[in-house]
Design a protein around this motif. Structure first.
Motif, mmCIF file in Angstrom:
data_model
loop_
_atom_site.group_PDB
_atom_site.id
_atom_site.type_symbol
_atom_site.label_atom_id
_atom_site.label_comp_id
_atom_site.label_asym_id
_atom_site.label_seq_id
_atom_site.Cartn_x
_atom_site.Cartn_y
_atom_site.Cartn_z
ATOM 1 N N ASP A 209 31.123 12.291 14.658
ATOM 2 C CA ASP A 209 31.779 12.819 15.854
ATOM 3 C C ASP A 209 32.763 13.923 15.472
ATOM 4 O OD1 ASP A 209 30.389 11.077 17.411
ATOM 5 O OD2 ASP A 209 32.015 9.601 17.583
ATOM 6 N N GLY A 210 32.706 15.024 16.218
ATOM 7 C CA GLY A 210 33.644 16.099 15.992
ATOM 8 C C GLY A 210 33.150 17.182 15.056
ATOM 9 N N ARG A 211 31.984 17.003 14.439
ATOM 10 C CA ARG A 211 31.435 18.029 13.561
ATOM 11 C C ARG A 211 30.131 18.559 14.130
ATOM 12 N NH1 ARG A 211 27.643 18.285 9.770
ATOM 13 N NH2 ARG A 211 27.524 16.164 8.944
ATOM 14 N N LYS A 212 29.963 19.872 14.091
ATOM 15 C CA LYS A 212 28.712 20.485 14.498
ATOM 16 C C LYS A 212 27.655 20.263 13.416
ATOM 17 C CE LYS A 212 30.818 24.143 17.295
ATOM 18 N NZ LYS A 212 30.967 25.627 17.481
ATOM 19 N N PRO A 213 26.367 20.324 13.774
ATOM 20 C CA PRO A 213 25.317 20.148 12.767
ATOM 21 C C PRO A 213 25.429 21.173 11.633
ATOM 22 C CG PRO A 213 24.397 19.993 14.976
ATOM 23 C CD PRO A 213 25.810 20.466 15.140
ATOM 24 N N GLU A 214 25.230 20.704 10.417
ATOM 25 C CA GLU A 214 25.206 21.539 9.222
ATOM 26 C C GLU A 214 24.035 21.106 8.359
ATOM 27 O OE1 GLU A 214 28.958 21.106 7.261
ATOM 28 O OE2 GLU A 214 30.133 21.778 8.993
#
Length: 286
Positions: A209-214
């Motif tokens: 939660d809180g991180r964009k896909p990387e």
């Protein structure tokens, strides 16, 4: 040599498809293409695969290889759609034969289904070298998630399939038929023995939660920060963690439909006498 890498993230399954080429040269490879699938309707579509087609055409590229890292259990392969639209040889590691044998029995597939990997245009041996135009490439055998996983080293980049995830997510599960946590540990250490600045490209991302896909990291970042297998984690510690964690995981939503297609190099099962192709669901078998 540093290849140009263009990612395409498919959000439903968290899968990343890659187009890999050398700038200024037309030849390219596509790695792990996704065929969209609606499990409620049993309907496929090519929305995400068509994004790849458009990119290749807009940039004047020529597909030489369509590379699968393994027979995925979470999405259907779009390899045949891409080959029809763009050409290229569909390839996978030679140990796909083991996976085909297991699942031919599980699904009681048609008598004519071959377990020799001949559905694919090429089967890579461990360490086999090949080229993508001017790019030098090599197949790396990295079993553990399944007995047939292959990573692809292309210049300074390695496409790791389902071995590692981003450092804050960890590593792949090993509880599918033929999976083995000790083998995965060995495969990961093999990858992490590469130079620290080697670029690693993930097959999936399931961001916290809180991180964009990387999907891109390095050997050094994995060695320092991977929550499951950073430097100092022993084989015994990893196996204990992986087996304990795997025992709590549900089967992937698309495992049963995807495997039946993916062991056929992305082809659908043979059409039956009514003109319809079907997927099987084995009851109480897994």
């Amino acid at each position: 040599m540093q290849p140009t890498v263009q990612p395409f993230f498919e959000s439903v399954t968290g899968t990343v498809t890659y187009v890999v080429f050398r700038s200024g040269h037309p030849e390219c490879a596509v790695i792990d293409p996704v065929l969209n699938y609606d499990p409620k309707a049993g309907r496929t579509s090519t929305t995400d695969a068509h994004r790849v087609v458009e990119f290749v055409r807009q940039h004047g590229l020529q597909v030489q290889w369509i590379l699968e890292t393994h027979a995925h259990a979470d999405h259907l392969s779009a390899a045949q759609y891409l080959r029809h639209e763009l050409g290229g040889a569909v390839a996978i590691g030679q140990h796909i034969r083991t996976v085909q044998s297991v699942f031919k029995t599980l699904f009681n597939l048609e008598r004519g289904f071959r377990v020799d990997g001949s559905q694919f245009d090429h089967l890579f041996r461990e360490g086999e070298k090949f080229s993508i135009g001017a790019l030098a490439a090599k197949a790396l055998y990295v079993p553990g998630h399944t007995p047939a996983d292959t990573a692809y080293q292309i210049g300074d980049a390695v496409f790791v399939g389902d071995t590692l995830f981003m450092p804050d997510v960890g590593t792949a599960r090993c509880d599918f038929p033929g999976g083995n946590a000790r083998a995965l540990y060995d495969s990961i250490r093999k990858l992490l023995a590469l130079p620290g600045d080697t670029r690693l490209f993930m097959c999936h991302d399931y961001p916290p939660d809180g991180r964009k896909p990387e999907w891109e990291t390095t050997v050094l970042a994995q060695r320092e920060h991977n929550i499951h297998v950073h430097d100092g984690i022993t084989e015994a510690q990893f196996v204990r963690m992986r087996e304990t964690r795997d025992a709590t995981l549900a089967m992937p939503v698309l495992m049963l439909p995807s495997i039946q297609v993916n062991i056929r190099a992305g082809e659908f099962p043979p059409v039956e006498e009514n003109g319809q192709s079907y997927l099987k669901i084995p009851l109480n078998a897994l």
